[in-house]
Write a protein that holds these residues in place. Structure first.
Motif, PDB file in Angstrom:
ATOM      1  N   ILE A   1      -4.518  -0.655 -11.466  1.00 59.25           N
ATOM      2  CA  ILE A   1      -5.664  -0.951 -10.602  1.00 59.25           C
ATOM      3  C   ILE A   1      -6.549   0.259 -10.311  1.00 59.25           C
ATOM      4  O   ILE A   1      -7.690   0.117  -9.928  1.00 59.25           O
ATOM      5  CB  ILE A   1      -5.220  -1.575  -9.252  1.00 59.25           C
ATOM      6  CG1 ILE A   1      -4.169  -0.692  -8.603  1.00 59.25           C
ATOM      7  CG2 ILE A   1      -4.740  -2.991  -9.443  1.00 59.25           C
ATOM      8  CD1 ILE A   1      -3.880  -1.089  -7.180  1.00 59.25           C
TER       9      ILE A   1
ATOM     10  N   LYS B   1     -11.031  -7.915   1.732  1.00 63.19           N
ATOM     11  CA  LYS B   1     -11.347  -8.788   0.598  1.00 63.19           C
ATOM     12  C   LYS B   1     -10.127  -9.561   0.101  1.00 63.19           C
ATOM     13  O   LYS B   1     -10.220 -10.718  -0.279  1.00 63.19           O
ATOM     14  CB  LYS B   1     -11.866  -7.916  -0.559  1.00 63.19           C
ATOM     15  CG  LYS B   1     -13.289  -8.233  -0.921  1.00 63.19           C
ATOM     16  CD  LYS B   1     -13.817  -7.544  -2.160  1.00 63.19           C
ATOM     17  CE  LYS B   1     -13.307  -6.170  -2.450  1.00 63.19           C
ATOM     18  NZ  LYS B   1     -14.008  -5.546  -3.594  1.00 63.19           N
TER      19      LYS B   1
ATOM     20  N   ILE C   1      -0.056  -7.391  -5.060  1.00 69.54           N
ATOM     21  CA  ILE C   1      -0.355  -7.037  -6.460  1.00 69.54           C
ATOM     22  C   ILE C   1       0.938  -7.120  -7.265  1.00 69.54           C
ATOM     23  O   ILE C   1       1.993  -6.673  -6.804  1.00 69.54           O
ATOM     24  CB  ILE C   1      -0.927  -5.603  -6.546  1.00 69.54           C
ATOM     25  CG1 ILE C   1      -2.166  -5.474  -5.647  1.00 69.54           C
ATOM     26  CG2 ILE C   1      -1.278  -5.210  -7.967  1.00 69.54           C
ATOM     27  CD1 ILE C   1      -2.534  -4.058  -5.307  1.00 69.54           C
TER      28      ILE C   1
ATOM     29  N   GLY D   1     -15.177  -3.593  -9.330  1.00 67.71           N
ATOM     30  CA  GLY D   1     -13.962  -3.227 -10.071  1.00 67.71           C
ATOM     31  C   GLY D   1     -13.876  -1.724 -10.251  1.00 67.71           C
ATOM     32  O   GLY D   1     -13.027  -1.211 -10.981  1.00 67.71           O
ATOM     33  N   LEU D   2     -14.739  -1.008  -9.577  1.00 71.24           N
ATOM     34  CA  LEU D   2     -14.763   0.450  -9.731  1.00 71.24           C
ATOM     35  C   LEU D   2     -14.337   1.173  -8.450  1.00 71.24           C
ATOM     36  O   LEU D   2     -14.170   2.390  -8.456  1.00 71.24           O
ATOM     37  CB  LEU D   2     -16.171   0.922 -10.112  1.00 71.24           C
ATOM     38  CG  LEU D   2     -16.699   0.417 -11.453  1.00 71.24           C
ATOM     39  CD1 LEU D   2     -18.147   0.827 -11.635  1.00 71.24           C
ATOM     40  CD2 LEU D   2     -15.861   0.974 -12.585  1.00 71.24           C
ATOM     41  N   GLY D   3     -14.158   0.401  -7.373  1.00 69.44           N
ATOM     42  CA  GLY D   3     -13.875   1.022  -6.075  1.00 69.44           C
ATOM     43  C   GLY D   3     -12.669   1.951  -6.100  1.00 69.44           C
ATOM     44  O   GLY D   3     -12.754   3.115  -5.681  1.00 69.44           O
TER      45      GLY D   3
ATOM     46  N   ALA E   1      -8.757  -4.385   1.730  1.00 70.98           N
ATOM     47  CA  ALA E   1      -7.779  -5.099   2.559  1.00 70.98           C
ATOM     48  C   ALA E   1      -8.425  -6.381   3.105  1.00 70.98           C
ATOM     49  O   ALA E   1      -7.802  -7.451   3.114  1.00 70.98           O
ATOM     50  CB  ALA E   1      -7.311  -4.207   3.698  1.00 70.98           C
TER      51      ALA E   1
ATOM     52  N   ASN F   1     -13.311   2.096   1.457  1.00 73.66           N
ATOM     53  CA  ASN F   1     -12.991   1.290   0.284  1.00 73.66           C
ATOM     54  C   ASN F   1     -11.659   0.558   0.447  1.00 73.66           C
ATOM     55  O   ASN F   1     -11.530  -0.615   0.098  1.00 73.66           O
ATOM     56  CB  ASN F   1     -12.883   2.223  -0.916  1.00 73.66           C
ATOM     57  CG  ASN F   1     -13.751   1.739  -2.040  1.00 73.66           C
ATOM     58  OD1 ASN F   1     -13.675   0.577  -2.400  1.00 73.66           O
ATOM     59  ND2 ASN F   1     -14.578   2.624  -2.565  1.00 73.66           N
TER      60      ASN F   1
ATOM     61  N   SER G   1     -11.183   3.291  -8.680  1.00 70.98           N
ATOM     62  CA  SER G   1     -11.354   4.451  -9.584  1.00 70.98           C
ATOM     63  C   SER G   1     -12.124   5.540  -8.868  1.00 70.98           C
ATOM     64  O   SER G   1     -11.820   6.724  -9.016  1.00 70.98           O
ATOM     65  CB  SER G   1     -12.139   4.100 -10.843  1.00 70.98           C
ATOM     66  OG  SER G   1     -11.946   2.790 -11.190  1.00 70.98           O
TER      67      SER G   1
ATOM     68  N   ARG H   1      -8.868  -5.218 -12.747  1.00 71.85           N
ATOM     69  CA  ARG H   1      -8.722  -6.129 -11.615  1.00 71.85           C
ATOM     70  C   ARG H   1      -7.377  -6.804 -11.737  1.00 71.85           C
ATOM     71  O   ARG H   1      -7.058  -7.381 -12.774  1.00 71.85           O
ATOM     72  CB  ARG H   1      -9.833  -7.170 -11.632  1.00 71.85           C
ATOM     73  CG  ARG H   1     -11.148  -6.517 -11.312  1.00 71.85           C
ATOM     74  CD  ARG H   1     -12.176  -7.569 -11.015  1.00 71.85           C
ATOM     75  NE  ARG H   1     -13.419  -6.926 -10.659  1.00 71.85           N
ATOM     76  CZ  ARG H   1     -14.544  -7.137 -11.313  1.00 71.85           C
ATOM     77  NH1 ARG H   1     -14.584  -7.956 -12.329  1.00 71.85           N
ATOM     78  NH2 ARG H   1     -15.644  -6.536 -10.920  1.00 71.85           N
ATOM     79  N   ALA H   2      -6.586  -6.692 -10.668  1.00 66.64           N
ATOM     80  CA  ALA H   2      -5.236  -7.243 -10.734  1.00 66.64           C
ATOM     81  C   ALA H   2      -5.296  -8.768 -10.651  1.00 66.64           C
ATOM     82  O   ALA H   2      -4.601  -9.476 -11.368  1.00 66.64           O
ATOM     83  CB  ALA H   2      -4.399  -6.686  -9.608  1.00 66.64           C
ATOM     84  N   SER H   3      -6.152  -9.250  -9.790  1.00 63.17           N
ATOM     85  CA  SER H   3      -6.112 -10.674  -9.531  1.00 63.17           C
ATOM     86  C   SER H   3      -7.243 -11.386 -10.246  1.00 63.17           C
ATOM     87  O   SER H   3      -8.412 -11.114 -10.015  1.00 63.17           O
ATOM     88  CB  SER H   3      -6.220 -10.909  -8.030  1.00 63.17           C
ATOM     89  OG  SER H   3      -6.532 -12.246  -7.813  1.00 63.17           O
TER      90      SER H   3
ATOM     91  N   PHE I   1      -1.963   0.572   0.932  1.00 64.01           N
ATOM     92  CA  PHE I   1      -2.540   1.679   0.165  1.00 64.01           C
ATOM     93  C   PHE I   1      -2.461   2.925   1.028  1.00 64.01           C
ATOM     94  O   PHE I   1      -2.671   2.858   2.229  1.00 64.01           O
ATOM     95  CB  PHE I   1      -4.016   1.381  -0.169  1.00 64.01           C
ATOM     96  CG  PHE I   1      -4.162   0.423  -1.321  1.00 64.01           C
ATOM     97  CD1 PHE I   1      -3.963  -0.937  -1.139  1.00 64.01           C
ATOM     98  CD2 PHE I   1      -4.491   0.878  -2.590  1.00 64.01           C
ATOM     99  CE1 PHE I   1      -4.092  -1.831  -2.198  1.00 64.01           C
ATOM    100  CE2 PHE I   1      -4.614  -0.005  -3.659  1.00 64.01           C
ATOM    101  CZ  PHE I   1      -4.404  -1.358  -3.454  1.00 64.01           C
TER     102      PHE I   1
HETATM  103  P1  ADP Z   1     -12.740  -4.526  -6.894  1.00 62.32           P
HETATM  104  O1  ADP Z   1     -14.180  -4.286  -6.828  1.00 62.32           O
HETATM  105  O2  ADP Z   1     -12.378  -5.545  -7.941  1.00 62.32           O
HETATM  106  O3  ADP Z   1     -12.099  -4.757  -5.587  1.00 62.32           O
HETATM  107  P2  ADP Z   1     -11.244  -2.096  -6.887  1.00 62.32           P
HETATM  108  O4  ADP Z   1     -11.266  -0.932  -7.850  1.00 62.32           O
HETATM  109  O5  ADP Z   1     -11.535  -1.807  -5.475  1.00 62.32           O
HETATM  110  O6  ADP Z   1     -12.200  -3.150  -7.489  1.00 62.32           O
HETATM  111  O7  ADP Z   1      -9.815  -2.732  -6.998  1.00 62.32           O
HETATM  112  C1  ADP Z   1      -9.269  -2.990  -8.256  1.00 62.32           C
HETATM  113  C2  ADP Z   1      -8.344  -4.182  -8.184  1.00 62.32           C
HETATM  114  O8  ADP Z   1      -7.184  -3.885  -7.420  1.00 62.32           O
HETATM  115  C3  ADP Z   1      -8.928  -5.369  -7.486  1.00 62.32           C
HETATM  116  O9  ADP Z   1      -9.691  -6.140  -8.389  1.00 62.32           O
HETATM  117  C4  ADP Z   1      -7.717  -6.117  -7.015  1.00 62.32           C
HETATM  118  O10 ADP Z   1      -7.184  -6.913  -8.037  1.00 62.32           O
HETATM  119  C5  ADP Z   1      -6.729  -5.003  -6.707  1.00 62.32           C
HETATM  120  N1  ADP Z   1      -6.691  -4.687  -5.288  1.00 62.32           N
HETATM  121  C6  ADP Z   1      -7.325  -3.688  -4.659  1.00 62.32           C
HETATM  122  N2  ADP Z   1      -7.020  -3.664  -3.338  1.00 62.32           N
HETATM  123  C7  ADP Z   1      -6.170  -4.695  -3.127  1.00 62.32           C
HETATM  124  C8  ADP Z   1      -5.508  -5.223  -1.957  1.00 62.32           C
HETATM  125  N3  ADP Z   1      -5.639  -4.683  -0.765  1.00 62.32           N
HETATM  126  N4  ADP Z   1      -4.716  -6.292  -2.140  1.00 62.32           N
HETATM  127  C9  ADP Z   1      -4.561  -6.861  -3.343  1.00 62.32           C
HETATM  128  N5  ADP Z   1      -5.165  -6.433  -4.484  1.00 62.32           N
HETATM  129  C10 ADP Z   1      -5.970  -5.345  -4.369  1.00 62.32           C
END
Ligand code: ADP
Length: 483
Positions: free
Chosen positions: A424, A386, A416, A443-445, A384, A379, A447, A430-432, A472
Motif C-alpha cells: 500500500i 475514508k 487490509i 492512490g498516491l497518499g 482512517a 493523510n 506513497s 490500492r488494497a481494497s 498506521f
Molecule cells: P488512496 O487514495 O487510494 O486512499 P493511499 O495511498 O492513501 O491511496 O492508500 C493506498 C491504499 O491503502 C488505499 O487504496 C487503501 O486500499 C489502503 N488503505 C490506506 N489507509 C487505509 C485504512 N486506514 N484502512 C484500510 N485501508 C487503507
C-alpha cells in the motif's frame, strides 16, 4: 532516462595488459643480463672475501678462547676448515717457536704454489701495520689473483700467533661466458613464454569486461533481461553483481513507470469521460430543466475536483521524490501539530464519527518539517475516515519507545489483507477493490507519506486486521526541549 556509453579508449584493456606483462618480462631479463654481464666478478670477489673473513674469525676464536683445546685438535680443525673452504692457512707463533699450516694436517694439499713468499710479504706488512688484521689481493707468479688475509691473535691460554689465509680468486670469465650463452637460450624461451602467458592472461582478464560491456549496451537499448556474468576476480564479480542489481532495479522501475502511466491515464480518462458525457447531457437533454441541469453540473464539478486532487498528488509526489524542495529541520511540538490536524477533522463528528485525541500532558519536541509531518498525519486521518465503514471510531494517540515517540492513527474500518500490507505504500497501490469509487483518492497518499517519512529518517508501518481496522504509525526521535 538516458544511459550514455563512452567511446572505447584508444587502447583496449587487453593491449594495455599485454604491454604491461611484456615490459615486466623484459625488465626481469634486463636485470638478469645486467647481473651476468657487469656484476658477476664483483659478486664473486665479495663472496670470497666474506668466506675468508668468516674463516679467519672462527680460527681466531678457536685458538684464543678455549683453554682445553690441544694443538693437535686445533690443527685438525684448521685442516677441516681449509678443506671445506678451499683456503690455505698458516698459523705461526709470534716468537717463531712453532708454526703449522693446513697442508701439514694432510687434509689439504690442493694449493700448489709458492706460499712462502706470499706469507713472508704478509708477515712484513702485518708487522709494519698498526692494525691487527690486514687483507689485500695480489697476483702470484702464475698470474692468478690470490686473496691474502693476515691477523695477529693474542690468547690468555697460549702463545700469541699470526694467522694467515690465502685463497685463489679463480678467473670466472669462462664460466660467465658459458652462463651467458645459456642465459641467451633461457631469455628467448622466457620471452616467448611471457608473451604467450601475457596473451592468454590478458585475453582472460579482458573477456568478462568485454562481455559486460556488450550486456550493458543491451541494457542501454532497453533490454532489461541482461545477465552480467562475473569472473574469477572479486572486483569483476562485485561489478557484475552491482550491474545486475541496477538492471533489476531499472526493470522494476520501468514496470512501475508503465504501471503508473497506465493508472494515471485510466484515472484521468474516467473523470474526463464523465465530464464530457454530463456536458453533452446538459447540451442535449437537461439544458432547460433546472433541476436536472444542476444535478449534472454537480457531477461535473465533483469529477473536476477529483481530477484536481489527482493532478495535485502527482505533482506533490514528484516534488517530494525529486527532493526539489528543502525540508526544514526545526524543532516543533508533534503533539500540537497532531492536535491541529485533529481539530480540522473534528467536523466528521457531524457524520457520526467518534474521533479522539489522546496525548501526553507535556509537549513532544521533535526535529523536522512541521508542515510535511502535518501532511502525513492529515493523510493518515483522512484514510482512517475514508476506510471506516460502520464503526466510525478513530483514535489518534502517542506511545513512547525509548528515545522515540510513536504517533498512531487507529480506525475500526475495513482493514487490509496481509499480502497488501507492504504494497500500500507503493505508488498507485490500492488494497481494497471493494471500496466505492467515491471513497477512492489518487492512490498516491501513502506513497507521499512514505517519501516524507523516509526523508525524516522516521520509521513507519501499519498493523491491520481485515474487517476489524488498522493502525498506521510513524515514530521520530524526541528532542530535549522546544526551541
Ligand atoms: P488512496 O487514495 O487510494 O486512499 P493511499 O495511498 O492513501 O491511496 O492508500 C493506498 C491504499 O491503502 C488505499 O487504496 C487503501 O486500499 C489502503 N488503505 C490506506 N489507509 C487505509 C485504512 N486506514 N484502512 C484500510 N485501508 C487503507
Amino acid at each position: 532516462m538516458t544511459i550514455s556509453f563512452k567511446k572505447r579508449p584508444a587502447r583496449s584493456l587487453r593491449s594495455k595488459l599485454l604491454g604491461v606483462f611484456i615490459i615486466y618480462g623484459l625488465s626481469l631479463l634486463a636485470l638478469l643480463w645486467a647481473m651476468q654481464m657487469g656484476l658477476a666478478q664483483q659478486y664473486y670477489e665479495h663472496s670470497m672475501q666474506k668466506k675468508c673473513e668468516r674463516s679467519m674469525s672462527s680460527i681466531s676464536t678457536l685458538y684464543s678462547r678455549s683453554e682445553s683445546l690441544s694443538y693437535d685438535v686445533f690443527s685438525e680443525r684448521l685442516g677441516k676448515l681449509a678443506a671445506d673452504n678451499d683456503i690455505y692457512f698458516v698459523v705461526e707463533a709470534k716468537d717463531g717457536s712453532f708454526s703449522f699450516s693446513s697442508t701439514d694436517t694432510n687434509s689439504f694439499g690442493r694449493l700448489n704454489f709458492n706460499s712462502d713468499r706470499l706469507i713472508n710479504d704478509a708477515r712484513i706488512m702485518l708487522r709494519a701495520s698498526a692494525k691487527d688484521t690486514i687483507n689485500y689481493t695480489r697476483p702470484d707468479v702464475s698470474g692468478r689473483d690470490i686473496m691474502v688475509y693476515a691477523s695477529f691473535v693474542e690468547s690468555d691460554y697460549r702463545a700469541p700467533v699470526f694467522i694467515y689465509a690465502l685463497s685463489f680468486l679463480e678467473p670466472i670469465g669462462p664460466a660467465v661466458n658459458i652462463m651467458r650463452s645459456q642465459l641467451l637460450v633461457v631469455s628467448i624461451a622466457v620471452f616467448v613464454l611471457a608473451v604467450i602467458i601475457a596473451f592468454v592472461t590478458s585475453a582472460r582478464m579482458a573477456k568478462p569486461m568485454t562481455d559486460m560491456s556488450n550486456e550493458a549496451k543491451k541494457l542501454g537499448d532497453g533490454d532489461f533481461d541482461v545477465d552480467f556474468k562475473g569472473a574469477d576476480y572479486n572486483e569483476i564479480n562485485e561489478l557484475a553483481s552491482a550491474l545486475n542489481d541496477s538492471a533489476a532495479k531499472l526493470k522494476s522501475s520501468d514496470a512501475l513507470q508503465k504501471d503508473l502511466m497506465a493508472n494515471v491515464s485510466h484515472d484521468i480518462r474516467t473523470p474526463l469521460t464523465m465530464i464530457k458525457s454530463y456536458a453533452e447531457m446538459i447540451r442535449d437533454l437537461s439544458g432547460d430543466n433546472k433541476e436536472k441541469r444542476e444535478e449534472h453540473l454537480g457531477v461535473i464539478i465533483e469529477e473536476t475536483d477529483r481530477l484536481a486532487v489527482l493532478v495535485g498528488d502527482i505533482l506533490e509526489l514528484s516534488k517530494v521524490q525529486s527532493g526539489a524542495d528543502e525540508f526544514k529541520t526545526e524543532i516543533f511540538d508533534l503533539k500540537k501539530a497532531a492536535e491541529e490536524i485533529w481539530q480540522t477533522y473534528k467536523i466528521v463528528e457531524t457524520e457520526g464519527f467518534d474521533i479522539r485525541f489522546e496525548a501526553p500532558e507535556e509537549a513532544v519536541p521533535v526535529r523536522g518539517d512541521e508542515g510535511r509531518i502535518k501532511q502525513v498525519i492529515s493523510n493518515l486521518v483522512s484514510n482512517a475516515v475514508k476506510y471506516s465503514e460502520d464503526r466510525k471510531e478513530i483514535r489518534i494517540y502517542f506511545e513512547r519507545h525509548g528515545e522515540k515517540i510513536r504517533l498512531c492513527v487507529e480506525d475500526k474500518g475495513i482493514g487490509i489483507e496481509d499480502d497488501q500490507l507492504e504494497k500500500i505504500w507503493d505508488r498507485y497501490q490500492r488494497a481494497s477493490k471493494k471500496s466505492r469509487r467515491s471513497k477512492e483518492g489518487s492512490g498516491l497518499g501513502l506513497s507521499i507519506c512514505s517519501e516524507i517519512l523516509k526523508r525524516h529518517k522516521a520509521d513507519y508501518g501499519v498493523y491491520s486486521t481485515p474487517g476489524k481496522g488498522s493502525t498506521f504509525w510513524f515514530e521520530m526521535f524526541t528532542e530535549k526541549t522546544l526551541d
